[in-house]
Design a protein around this motif. Structure first.
Motif, PDB file in Angstrom:
ATOM      1  N   UNK A 181       5.298   3.080  16.164  1.00 12.23           N
ATOM      2  CA  UNK A 181       5.556   2.013  15.202  1.00 12.23           C
ATOM      3  C   UNK A 181       4.430   1.883  14.173  1.00 12.23           C
ATOM      4  N   UNK A 182       3.197   2.193  14.573  1.00  9.95           N
ATOM      5  CA  UNK A 182       2.081   2.107  13.638  1.00  9.95           C
ATOM      6  C   UNK A 182       2.184   3.194  12.565  1.00  9.95           C
ATOM      7  N   UNK A 183       2.639   4.384  12.952  1.00  7.07           N
ATOM      8  CA  UNK A 183       2.831   5.456  11.976  1.00  7.07           C
ATOM      9  C   UNK A 183       3.943   5.079  11.001  1.00  7.07           C
ATOM     10  N   UNK A 184       4.998   4.446  11.492  1.00  9.46           N
ATOM     11  CA  UNK A 184       6.090   4.004  10.617  1.00  9.46           C
ATOM     12  C   UNK A 184       5.590   2.953   9.631  1.00  9.46           C
ATOM     13  N   UNK A 185       4.780   1.994  10.114  1.00  8.03           N
ATOM     14  CA  UNK A 185       4.227   0.972   9.220  1.00  8.03           C
ATOM     15  C   UNK A 185       3.310   1.583   8.164  1.00  8.03           C
ATOM     16  N   UNK A 186       2.487   2.568   8.587  1.00  8.59           N
ATOM     17  CA  UNK A 186       1.591   3.221   7.654  1.00  8.59           C
ATOM     18  C   UNK A 186       2.394   3.944   6.576  1.00  8.59           C
ATOM     19  N   UNK A 187       3.473   4.609   6.968  1.00  7.47           N
ATOM     20  CA  UNK A 187       4.321   5.323   6.022  1.00  7.47           C
ATOM     21  C   UNK A 187       4.956   4.327   5.034  1.00  7.47           C
ATOM     22  N   UNK A 188       5.432   3.188   5.547  1.00  4.81           N
ATOM     23  CA  UNK A 188       6.063   2.169   4.677  1.00  4.81           C
ATOM     24  C   UNK A 188       5.033   1.601   3.704  1.00  4.81           C
ATOM     25  N   UNK A 189       3.801   1.422   4.178  1.00  6.20           N
ATOM     26  CA  UNK A 189       2.761   0.869   3.330  1.00  6.20           C
ATOM     27  C   UNK A 189       2.394   1.837   2.212  1.00  6.20           C
ATOM     28  N   UNK A 190       2.383   3.136   2.510  1.00  6.54           N
ATOM     29  CA  UNK A 190       1.966   4.142   1.548  1.00  6.54           C
ATOM     30  C   UNK A 190       3.066   4.527   0.569  1.00  6.54           C
ATOM     31  N   UNK A 191       4.330   4.199   0.858  1.00  7.50           N
ATOM     32  CA  UNK A 191       5.430   4.527  -0.059  1.00  7.50           C
ATOM     33  C   UNK A 191       5.386   3.594  -1.257  1.00  7.50           C
ATOM     34  N   UNK A 192       5.700   4.141  -2.502  1.00  9.32           N
ATOM     35  CA  UNK A 192       5.670   3.291  -3.708  1.00  9.32           C
ATOM     36  C   UNK A 192       6.827   2.327  -3.779  1.00  9.32           C
TER      37      UNK A 192
END
Length: 192
Positions: A181-192
């Motif tokens: 879930x942390x990797x998913x959150x990081x990906x969502x945060x980094x997406x424009x």
């Protein structure tokens, strides 16, 4: 306010491997001992150390007088162990060969009480890591060489045993459901 109650401490359990030797019985020329643990002793040591089994345990020891009332114990421990691999969780057998070297001496006498007005404070000495270790206390003129063997066995154990050839391989994520879930959150945060 509640008062916490505790059970009284239980008396010390007997040592799983015990072979007491009185220092007075050690001749000037020294004493050679062979220790072979029986099935009950090996089972108790395996339980104590969290091992599935200890199929064999033996030690060859030499006791010599040391500095008057002390004794030096030297020798070698040999054991066959069954351990559980931390990677595969499979049991496997391994061998341990461990040198034994330990000295015992009577405890130092308690220093006499000193008057705070007339005597200076004792000097504080820093510990020198290269200095020889102090001897273990000799209580009652007896050395339990079985306990010595048990302690050296415990100290020789690998706390994270690995079966030969076992290697941890992190599984590759197969789908988004396997991603943390942390990797998913990081990906969502980094997406424009």
């Amino acid at each position: 306010m509640t008062k916490e109650t505790r059970d009284p401490p239980s008396p010390a359990a007997p040592a799983p491997l015990s072979r007491p030797v009185a220092v007075a019985e050690v001749p000037v020329e020294g004493l050679d001992l062979d220790i072979v643990a029986n099935a009950a002793e090996r089972a108790a040591l395996a339980k104590l150390n969290g091992l599935p089994e200890i199929p064999a345990l033996a030690a060859t020891l030499r006791l010599r007088r040391w500095r008057g009332e002390g004794v030096e114990v030297t020798g070698e421990l040999r054991a066959r162990l069954r351990q559980t691999c931390v990677v595969t969780l499979e049991d496997f057998e391994s061998d341990i060969v461990e040198p034994i070297e330990l000295r015992f001496a009577p405890p130092a006498e308690e220093p006499r009480a000193r008057s705070r007005r007339h005597e200076p404070e004792p000097e504080v000495h820093e510990h020198d890591a290269r200095a020889e270790d102090p001897p273990d206390p000799l209580i009652g003129g007896v050395v339990d060489v079985g306990v010595v063997v048990s302690e050296f066995l415990t100290l020789a154990l690998d706390p994270y045993p690995r079966k030969p050839g076992a290697a941890f391989v992190e599984p590759a994520p197969e789908s988004a459901s396997n991603v943390s879930p942390f990797a998913q959150l990081r990906r969502m945060r980094d997406e424009p």
